[in-house]
Design a protein around this motif. Sequence first.
Motif, short mmCIF file in Angstrom:
data_model
loop_
_atom_site.label_atom_id
_atom_site.label_comp_id
_atom_site.label_asym_id
_atom_site.label_seq_id
_atom_site.Cartn_x
_atom_site.Cartn_y
_atom_site.Cartn_z
N ARG A 44 -6.32 -6.63 3.09
CA ARG A 44 -6.91 -7.49 2.06
C ARG A 44 -6.83 -6.81 0.69
NH1 ARG A 44 -6.28 -10.42 5.39
NH2 ARG A 44 -7.65 -11.91 6.44
N LYS A 45 -7.02 -5.51 0.69
CA LYS A 45 -6.97 -4.75 -0.55
C LYS A 45 -5.57 -4.77 -1.17
CE LYS A 45 -7.53 0.03 -2.19
NZ LYS A 45 -7.89 1.42 -1.79
N HIS A 46 -4.54 -4.79 -0.31
CA HIS A 46 -3.17 -4.65 -0.80
C HIS A 46 -2.32 -5.92 -0.69
CE1 HIS A 46 -3.35 -0.31 -1.44
NE2 HIS A 46 -4.05 -0.24 -0.32
N GLU A 47 -2.90 -6.98 -0.17
CA GLU A 47 -2.11 -8.21 0.03
C GLU A 47 -1.52 -8.74 -1.27
OE1 GLU A 47 -2.51 -12.80 1.72
OE2 GLU A 47 -4.30 -11.57 1.43
N LYS A 98 -0.48 8.03 15.06
CA LYS A 98 -1.71 7.26 15.26
C LYS A 98 -2.48 7.05 13.96
CE LYS A 98 -2.45 8.43 20.13
NZ LYS A 98 -3.36 9.04 21.13
N GLU A 99 -2.37 7.99 13.04
CA GLU A 99 -3.12 7.84 11.80
C GLU A 99 -2.64 6.64 10.97
OE1 GLU A 99 -0.57 11.67 11.18
OE2 GLU A 99 -1.66 10.67 12.82
N ASN A 100 -1.43 6.14 11.27
CA ASN A 100 -0.94 4.97 10.55
C ASN A 100 -1.74 3.71 10.89
OD1 ASN A 100 0.97 6.51 9.33
ND2 ASN A 100 2.69 5.78 10.55
N ALA A 101 -2.52 3.78 11.95
CA ALA A 101 -3.36 2.63 12.31
C ALA A 101 -4.52 2.46 11.33
CB ALA A 101 -3.91 2.81 13.73
N ARG A 102 -4.85 3.53 10.60
CA ARG A 102 -5.96 3.49 9.64
C ARG A 102 -5.48 4.01 8.27
NH1 ARG A 102 -11.20 3.06 11.15
NH2 ARG A 102 -11.78 4.47 9.46
N PRO A 103 -4.70 3.21 7.55
CA PRO A 103 -4.22 3.66 6.24
C PRO A 103 -5.37 3.91 5.28
CG PRO A 103 -3.79 1.31 6.59
CD PRO A 103 -4.23 1.86 7.89
N GLU A 104 -5.26 4.99 4.57
CA GLU A 104 -6.31 5.40 3.63
C GLU A 104 -7.65 5.57 4.33
OE1 GLU A 104 -6.46 2.97 0.02
OE2 GLU A 104 -4.34 2.46 0.32
N ILE A 157 3.62 0.53 1.26
CA ILE A 157 2.49 -0.29 1.66
C ILE A 157 2.81 -1.02 2.96
CG2 ILE A 157 0.95 -2.18 1.03
CD1 ILE A 157 1.42 -1.52 -1.89
N TYR A 158 3.96 -1.73 2.99
CA TYR A 158 4.21 -2.58 4.16
C TYR A 158 4.53 -1.80 5.43
CZ TYR A 158 9.43 -2.48 3.66
OH TYR A 158 10.75 -2.12 3.59
N LYS A 159 4.83 -0.50 5.32
CA LYS A 159 5.10 0.28 6.54
C LYS A 159 3.88 0.31 7.47
CE LYS A 159 3.96 4.90 4.69
NZ LYS A 159 4.52 6.23 4.34
N TYR A 160 2.69 0.20 6.89
CA TYR A 160 1.48 0.18 7.72
C TYR A 160 1.34 -1.16 8.44
CZ TYR A 160 0.29 4.45 5.22
OH TYR A 160 0.31 5.72 4.70
N VAL A 161 1.83 -2.22 7.82
CA VAL A 161 1.88 -3.52 8.48
C VAL A 161 2.88 -3.44 9.63
CG1 VAL A 161 2.33 -5.99 8.19
CG2 VAL A 161 1.35 -4.66 6.29
N SER A 162 4.00 -2.78 9.39
CA SER A 162 5.03 -2.62 10.42
C SER A 162 4.49 -1.91 11.65
CB SER A 162 6.22 -1.84 9.86
OG SER A 162 6.77 -2.51 8.74
#
Length: 281
Positions: free
Chosen positions: A195-198, A180-186, A212-217
Amino acid sequence: MKSTSWLIFFSVLLPSLLSANNNAAPPRIPKLDIRFTQKGFKTVPENFVAICNSAAMTIARHYPDRKFKPILIPKANHGYPVQLDQKGPNGESMIMLAVSDGWGWAQIAFQFSHEFAHIVINQDQPRAGPNHWINEAFCEAASYHAIKVMAEEWKTHPPYRNWKSYAKHLDSYAGNYLKKENARPEGMEFIPWLRKHEKALRLGKRYPNREIYKYVSYQLYGLIGKNPKHLAAVGLLNTGLKDQALTTRQYLARWKKVLPPAHKSFADQTAAVLGFPLSSQ
């Protein structure tokens, strides 16, 4: 038969019917031809192929009319998993994995499903340029989906009967990626974080940073998990793509245009999750 008797009859029958439906055998169409060709690797080749086939079919079932080329696995202990651009001696697709032996079944399934998703999305298609991170994120999300589906289906229909007990290990493996914590990276809300990492993701072009993109996944898996039929849409991400300089929003809007009506809503959902709503597109 009295109405009360009918009620009792159906109250007994309905759970049985639902159970039978839940325990239906996994689809076998389209038929995949996967061949493990590495010599001397620590594995039982037939088992290795059975795992890869099970993983790939969680995705391929959404492309029942597609004729997939045979897939060769020439090396399983490569430095990193990859779907090769080059073809086999007879035009086969080729995938290499990065496992130390053939006994880590969940890892094999996870890696193979990701690379198989690249076949679905990228093979014989234009490259996405700076938007390739969206392709990678979908491939990773497809691998989460694959492991979760296998974990459920192997409870009743594993490739071999004596593999049923491994279902729980697949589910546990998936849990490592779906925390569940992957829903809120950093510790941030997802859209401001993206937006910060795009820019960094887009600069990565064909090789965006997985960390980085694993959180998008994780976000995309949430959409796929709700309605897996939309996996049929990801194979059209780059169909007809001519301009690699599109912005993220433009790339998603172009994808929506080429999708059949049944899947256009999935493009909207994807764009909204990523913070690029297409309502006016």
